[in-house]
Write a protein that holds these residues in place. Sequence first.
Motif, short mmCIF file in Angstrom:
data_model
loop_
_atom_site.label_atom_id
_atom_site.label_comp_id
_atom_site.label_asym_id
_atom_site.label_seq_id
_atom_site.Cartn_x
_atom_site.Cartn_y
_atom_site.Cartn_z
N ILE A 32 17.67 -72.21 -66.08
CA ILE A 32 16.32 -72.20 -66.68
C ILE A 32 15.26 -72.31 -65.59
O ILE A 32 14.26 -71.57 -65.58
N LEU B 57 14.45 -69.04 -63.63
CA LEU B 57 13.84 -67.89 -64.30
C LEU B 57 12.59 -67.43 -63.57
O LEU B 57 11.76 -68.25 -63.16
N ASP C 173 8.84 -65.56 -63.55
CA ASP C 173 7.76 -65.63 -64.53
C ASP C 173 7.91 -64.54 -65.59
O ASP C 173 7.67 -64.79 -66.78
N LEU D 3 10.74 -65.54 -67.91
CA LEU D 3 10.32 -66.65 -68.76
C LEU D 3 9.42 -66.16 -69.89
O LEU D 3 9.59 -66.54 -71.05
N TYR E 268 11.48 -64.33 -72.50
CA TYR E 268 12.22 -65.27 -73.36
C TYR E 268 11.31 -65.84 -74.44
O TYR E 268 11.68 -65.92 -75.62
N ARG F 59 3.29 -72.83 -65.80
CA ARG F 59 4.72 -72.54 -65.85
C ARG F 59 5.51 -73.72 -66.40
O ARG F 59 6.44 -73.55 -67.19
N LYS G 166 5.38 -73.70 -70.13
CA LYS G 166 6.24 -72.67 -70.69
C LYS G 166 7.71 -73.10 -70.65
O LYS G 166 8.46 -72.91 -71.61
N LEU G 167 8.13 -73.68 -69.51
CA LEU G 167 9.52 -74.13 -69.39
C LEU G 167 9.82 -75.23 -70.41
O LEU G 167 10.91 -75.27 -71.00
#
Length: 267
Positions: free
Chosen positions: A224, A227, A229, A232, A235, A249, A252-253
Amino acid sequence: MPVQLPSIHLPNIPLPPQPADPPNLQDIHQARLFCERVENRVRFRATDVLAHEAATNDDAANAHLYFHRVVAAANQGQAGPADPQHFIQQVVQQLNNINQQFDAVDKRFNAIDQRFNAIGERFNAIDQRFNAIDQRFNVIDQKFDAMNQQFNNVNDHLGRVDDRLNRMERGQIDMTEILYKTYNQGCADGTECQYKVIPFHLPNGGTELPQMVGLPALRDAQSIVNLTDAELNLYLNRYGIPRVGNLRRETKLRRLTVFLGIPWPLR
């Protein structure tokens, strides 16, 4: 002992049904839906129109605690991370039972067809004996009309069977996703026990694995973090996770990780 319902009272959000003891898959699904409804109400605080229907962060936290209690009660007595195999076997057994019921329905349809064939043979005999009698032909026509109506009824039953089968297939996809998320909660960073890969939902009701569209499989925390950008964002889009262009970021994660049922922060 049975899991107690949460003490949350919000307009237009009924409490889930009392779970069984121990809870079953339907209880887990209902608890998950209740969590999502309460989380949506937390956002109402940003608008004046719906402020009186908004939920607090405490309401959302209590809803999440209730969901985890239901999952824990369902998995009570198991060692290590929750293994979805038991639940999947139950679903497979249910589908096998459904297939057996369909086989029985097919046998009944075959018996009906044989009866219709026998009736047709009798009608042929009647035609040969009473070709000169118009009144008997009218009686036979009425019987054929009745047979057509019976065929239409059979077709209606077949259509309802197909509809039920489609609903069961969609329910199986939803239950499998819930089981995978529950399993991922107990896998820590995924090094000793890899995460379950949750497939994307397709518009036609099917599913598609991320690997089939060129995305890496997310089987541990490192995959994970690694990943790009672009990966990500893809996904988030394919899972339908809300995002805007200026999100950090890390945010988002976190949203992706929480959706997959993996504890945050990643370890």
